[in-house]
Design a protein around this motif. Structure first.
Motif, PDB file in Angstrom:
ATOM      1  N   TRP A   1       1.760   6.760  -6.753  1.00  0.00           N
ATOM      2  CA  TRP A   1       0.671   7.648  -7.167  1.00  0.00           C
ATOM      3  C   TRP A   1       1.037   9.112  -6.931  1.00  0.00           C
ATOM      4  O   TRP A   1       0.775   9.993  -7.751  1.00  0.00           O
ATOM      5  CB  TRP A   1      -0.593   7.269  -6.411  1.00  0.00           C
TER       6      TRP A   1
ATOM      7  N   GLN B   1       0.827  -1.208   0.000  1.00  0.00           N
ATOM      8  CA  GLN B   1       0.000   0.000   0.000  1.00  0.00           C
ATOM      9  C   GLN B   1       0.862   1.259   0.000  1.00  0.00           C
ATOM     10  O   GLN B   1       0.553   2.236  -0.683  1.00  0.00           O
ATOM     11  CB  GLN B   1      -0.913   0.005   1.227  1.00  0.00           C
TER      12      GLN B   1
ATOM     13  N   ALA C   1       2.233   1.765  -3.431  1.00  0.00           N
ATOM     14  CA  ALA C   1       1.206   2.269  -4.346  1.00  0.00           C
ATOM     15  C   ALA C   1       0.968   3.762  -4.127  1.00  0.00           C
ATOM     16  O   ALA C   1       0.884   4.537  -5.088  1.00  0.00           O
ATOM     17  CB  ALA C   1      -0.091   1.489  -4.144  1.00  0.00           C
ATOM     18  N   LEU C   2       0.900   4.153  -2.871  1.00  0.00           N
ATOM     19  CA  LEU C   2       0.688   5.570  -2.582  1.00  0.00           C
ATOM     20  C   LEU C   2       1.870   6.420  -3.030  1.00  0.00           C
ATOM     21  O   LEU C   2       1.688   7.494  -3.610  1.00  0.00           O
ATOM     22  CB  LEU C   2       0.464   5.762  -1.080  1.00  0.00           C
TER      23      LEU C   2
ATOM     24  N   LEU D   1      -7.997   2.687  -0.943  1.00  0.00           N
ATOM     25  CA  LEU D   1      -7.289   3.528   0.011  1.00  0.00           C
ATOM     26  C   LEU D   1      -7.354   4.984  -0.408  1.00  0.00           C
ATOM     27  O   LEU D   1      -7.653   5.872   0.392  1.00  0.00           O
ATOM     28  CB  LEU D   1      -5.840   3.067   0.111  1.00  0.00           C
ATOM     29  N   LEU D   2      -7.088   5.199  -1.709  1.00  0.00           N
ATOM     30  CA  LEU D   2      -7.136   6.574  -2.196  1.00  0.00           C
ATOM     31  C   LEU D   2      -8.552   7.142  -2.057  1.00  0.00           C
ATOM     32  O   LEU D   2      -8.736   8.286  -1.667  1.00  0.00           O
ATOM     33  CB  LEU D   2      -6.689   6.619  -3.656  1.00  0.00           C
TER      34      LEU D   2
ATOM     35  N   PHE E   1      -7.112  -2.479  -3.649  1.00  0.00           N
ATOM     36  CA  PHE E   1      -6.853  -1.775  -2.408  1.00  0.00           C
ATOM     37  C   PHE E   1      -6.254  -0.389  -2.561  1.00  0.00           C
ATOM     38  O   PHE E   1      -6.586   0.485  -1.786  1.00  0.00           O
ATOM     39  CB  PHE E   1      -5.994  -2.625  -1.464  1.00  0.00           C
ATOM     40  N   PRO E   2      -5.362  -0.149  -3.543  1.00  0.00           N
ATOM     41  CA  PRO E   2      -4.835   1.214  -3.601  1.00  0.00           C
ATOM     42  C   PRO E   2      -5.939   2.224  -3.885  1.00  0.00           C
ATOM     43  O   PRO E   2      -5.968   3.289  -3.299  1.00  0.00           O
ATOM     44  CB  PRO E   2      -3.835   1.157  -4.747  1.00  0.00           C
TER      45      PRO E   2
END
Lengths: 210, 130
Positions: free
Chosen positions: A89, A82, A85-86, B48-49, B44-45
């Motif tokens: 992004w 996670q 991914a953040l 989450l976002l 999930f990303p």
């Protein structure tokens, strides 16, 4: 010759070898199409398109996970997904070469994974002596499990861990590893060769020393 | 796992999947196949976002509502009626009139606030070559 699953007639290898140019052309077209699709998705994601980012993530999640797995346990790797991914992004707008998204994301996974491990102070638990302590004594070589092999890979010097993990977990070739990680093909080959020798010796010692 | 008695060349494991590969490597591939990521690769990303965006939106809505919520004015006292301010009871501290903190919607991690997002950690691309 007919493919049992698709029913489509597939020429034998010898027939393929007689027409290398057309096959090469088809393969190049496929690669080019995949590259164009990747770049298109990266450009859209860079402009804030979440669906495009989701597409990219779906294509790269296994790669990211394998890279994280080369430095952390299963659970830690999943937790770090996670964060990667953040981070991807948030920093995607600064990616200047969309065609290099895959090695760029690999670098994010690699660096972010290291940072997270340091931050959580769990680096000590990743050391081989801790992992060896968790292995039950008098274990037969035949009972060697995936966790033990991964522990042996993580005990290798750092340059060997990631190429070996990608080779053995994702079954990527040296060329594919090079394309995905941004490492030079020569480095990948050397690291695979040397790392595999050390891993083989380590697992042999482990298997015969008990 | 018998790891001995293999006569593969040094570079056998560099070949592609279709090529003849060292049995040792084949065994490791089979052993480690269970390590492949089989999680929710796409969900999930974005969840989450989306959760972060929802939390941020709720925060803004709550802040706007609170700033505009002054309460209804009490009617003015009738003429000739003395108004006494209520005195706080003894042994009880006077409570501060602080607004309630906005609550994250169900399913959203309370840690994942916009403050957390605003701390990006971007690894430099230059580290690719290691």
């Amino acid at each position: 010759m007919s493919n049992p699953t698709t029913g489509i007639c597939v020429p034998r290898t010898a027939a393929l070898e007689r027409r290398p140019n057309s096959m090469t052309m088809v393969r190049d077209l496929r690669v080019d199409w995949a590259r164009r699709r990747l770049v298109s998705a990266v450009l859209r994601a860079r402009d804030g398109d979440r669906a495009a980012f989701e597409q990219l993530w779906e294509r790269h999640a296994r790669l990211v996970h394998a890279i994280l797995l080369s430095m952390a346990s299963d659970q830690e790797a999943e937790d770090m997904m996670q964060e990667v991914a953040l981070a991807a992004w948030q920093s995607l707008s600064r990616l200047e070469e969309p065609e290099r998204f895959t090695p760029w994301l690999s670098a994010i996974a690699r660096n972010r994974g290291r940072d997270l491990l340091k931050r959580s102070r769990r680096v000590e638990s990743m050391r081989p002596e801790h992992e060896e302590a968790a292995v039950a004594p008098n274990r037969a070589p035949a009972a060697l499990e995936a966790d033990e092999v991964m522990a042996a890979i993580r005990a290798l010097p750092e340059p060997y861990r990631e190429p070996l993990t990608l080779r053995l977990v994702l079954e990527l070739s040296a060329k594919e590893i090079s394309e995905r990680t941004g490492l030079t093909p020569g480095s990948v080959r050397v690291n695979l060769c040397r790392g595999m020798k050390i891993l083989r010796a380590a697992l042999e010692d482990e298997g015969t020393g008990r | 796992m018998n790891l001995r008695n293999n006569d593969a060349s040094d570079d056998a494991y560099l070949l592609d999947r279709a090529g003849p590969t060292d049995p040792f490597v084949r065994r490791l591939e089979r052993t480690l196949a269970v390590k492949r990521y089989a999680g929710d690769v796409g969900g999930f990303p974005l969840r989450l976002l989306g959760g972060l965006a929802a939390a941020a939106g709720l925060f803004v809505v709550a802040a706007v509502l609170w700033s505009g919520e002054e309460g209804e004015l009490a009617p003015p006292p009738a003429a000739g009626v003395a108004v006494e301010a209520p005195e706080p009871e003894e042994d009880q501290p006077v409570a501060l009139d602080l607004p309630a903190r906005p609550v994250a919607p169900p399913g959203v991690d309370a840690v994942a606030t916009p403050e957390v997002i605003a701390d990006p950690a971007e690894p430099p691309v230059e580290t690719l070559g290691r």
